[in-house]
Scaffold this motif. Sequence first.
Motif, short mmCIF file in Angstrom:
data_model
loop_
_atom_site.label_atom_id
_atom_site.label_comp_id
_atom_site.label_asym_id
_atom_site.label_seq_id
_atom_site.Cartn_x
_atom_site.Cartn_y
_atom_site.Cartn_z
N MET A 1 26.83 -37.45 -24.19
CA MET A 1 25.68 -36.64 -24.59
C MET A 1 25.43 -36.81 -26.10
N PRO A 2 24.18 -37.04 -26.52
CA PRO A 2 23.89 -37.22 -27.95
C PRO A 2 24.33 -36.01 -28.78
N THR A 3 24.78 -36.29 -30.00
CA THR A 3 25.29 -35.24 -30.88
C THR A 3 24.25 -34.16 -31.14
N GLN A 4 22.99 -34.54 -31.31
CA GLN A 4 21.95 -33.55 -31.59
C GLN A 4 21.79 -32.57 -30.44
N ILE A 5 21.89 -33.04 -29.22
CA ILE A 5 21.78 -32.15 -28.06
C ILE A 5 22.98 -31.19 -28.02
N LEU A 6 24.16 -31.70 -28.34
CA LEU A 6 25.35 -30.84 -28.39
C LEU A 6 25.18 -29.75 -29.45
N LYS A 7 24.63 -30.12 -30.61
CA LYS A 7 24.39 -29.12 -31.66
C LYS A 7 23.43 -28.04 -31.17
N GLU A 8 22.39 -28.45 -30.48
CA GLU A 8 21.41 -27.48 -29.98
C GLU A 8 22.04 -26.57 -28.92
N GLN A 9 22.84 -27.14 -28.02
CA GLN A 9 23.51 -26.35 -26.99
C GLN A 9 24.47 -25.35 -27.63
N LEU A 10 25.20 -25.80 -28.63
CA LEU A 10 26.17 -24.93 -29.29
C LEU A 10 25.46 -23.77 -29.97
N ALA A 11 24.36 -24.05 -30.67
CA ALA A 11 23.61 -22.99 -31.33
C ALA A 11 23.05 -22.00 -30.32
N ILE A 12 22.52 -22.49 -29.22
CA ILE A 12 21.99 -21.61 -28.17
C ILE A 12 23.10 -20.73 -27.60
N PRO A 34 31.99 -36.44 -28.17
CA PRO A 34 32.61 -37.39 -27.24
C PRO A 34 33.03 -38.70 -27.90
N GLU A 35 34.21 -39.18 -27.48
CA GLU A 35 34.75 -40.47 -27.91
C GLU A 35 34.99 -40.55 -29.41
N VAL A 56 24.91 -26.16 -37.57
CA VAL A 56 26.14 -26.68 -36.96
C VAL A 56 26.63 -27.85 -37.79
N ILE A 57 27.91 -27.83 -38.15
CA ILE A 57 28.48 -28.90 -38.97
C ILE A 57 29.47 -29.71 -38.15
N MET A 58 29.71 -30.93 -38.60
CA MET A 58 30.71 -31.79 -37.96
C MET A 58 31.92 -31.89 -38.86
N ILE A 59 33.09 -31.72 -38.29
CA ILE A 59 34.33 -31.80 -39.05
C ILE A 59 35.34 -32.66 -38.29
N ASP A 60 36.39 -33.08 -39.00
CA ASP A 60 37.48 -33.76 -38.31
C ASP A 60 38.55 -32.73 -37.96
N ASN A 64 38.08 -31.40 -42.51
CA ASN A 64 37.18 -32.01 -43.49
C ASN A 64 35.76 -32.09 -42.93
N VAL A 65 34.78 -31.68 -43.73
CA VAL A 65 33.39 -31.73 -43.30
C VAL A 65 32.90 -33.18 -43.33
N ILE A 66 32.43 -33.65 -42.20
CA ILE A 66 31.93 -35.02 -42.06
C ILE A 66 30.42 -35.06 -42.20
N GLU A 67 29.77 -34.02 -41.70
CA GLU A 67 28.31 -34.01 -41.68
C GLU A 67 27.82 -32.57 -41.67
N GLY A 68 26.75 -32.29 -42.42
CA GLY A 68 26.15 -30.96 -42.42
C GLY A 68 26.45 -30.18 -43.68
#
Length: 223
Positions: A1-12, A34-35, A56-60, A64-68
Amino acid sequence: MPTQILKEQLAISIRMLERANHIDFNGHMSTRVPETDFILINSAAVSRSTITADDVIMIDLEGNVIEGNGRPPNELPLHTQIYKRRKDVQSIAHTHPRWSTMFTIANIPLRPVVMQGAVLGEIPVFPKSQSISQQEIAEDLAEKLAGHHIILLKAHGAVVTGTTIEEAFVRSVFLEENAYRQYMASQLEYAHSLEDEDIQKTKNVVWQPNNIRKIWDYHFSKL
C-alpha cells in the motif's frame, strides 16, 4: 500500500479514536511502512481531533525522523520495541480507554462477556503505571505482550495491535465495548463470561474482513 494512503488511514483512525473517547490530547498510533524498517506515527504536538496525513511522520526503529515535520511522541519506545520483537504486528495503538482502564484500577480481570470480546484473546496487565517512554520499561512491556493482541497498562491505558490499521482500530473498539458491557452487567449482579466452547466459534464469525470493515466504515461515517 502506498505510504500516502497509510498516512491518511492512520490520521483517520486517530481522529476516530479521539471521537470515540479512546484517546484525548494524548495517545498515539503507528504502522509499519511495508518492506522497510520505517514506521509512520503521529507527531507529538498535533491535535488528535484534527490530525491529517501531513501530521504523520516517518521514523526508523531507533526513533530518528526520516520524513515529515515535528517529533514523535515521548512513548515512542512502546512502538519500536514491539515492532522489533513482533514481525506479525503491523500497527499499534496506544489508547487511554475509560472502561478498560477502570478494570485495571479495580484489579478485576476483563473477560469475554459479549461477542466482540471473543476476538480479544487473553489480556495481560502491565503492572507499571508510568509513562512507557524509557527503553527498559518498553522492553518489559513488549516481552509481556508476547503472544497477545492487547495489553492493558495499570491505571494508564491500553496497547492494541493488528496486522492492519483497521484491525488495531477495531480491536480497540471491541475492547471498550466488552469492558463497558462487563461493568454494566456487574451492576445487576454478575457478568457471566461466554462459554469456552463458544468463544472460538464466535471469534471465527466476528473476526472477518467484511465485519472489520463494517465497524471502520461506521465510525468513519461519524467524523
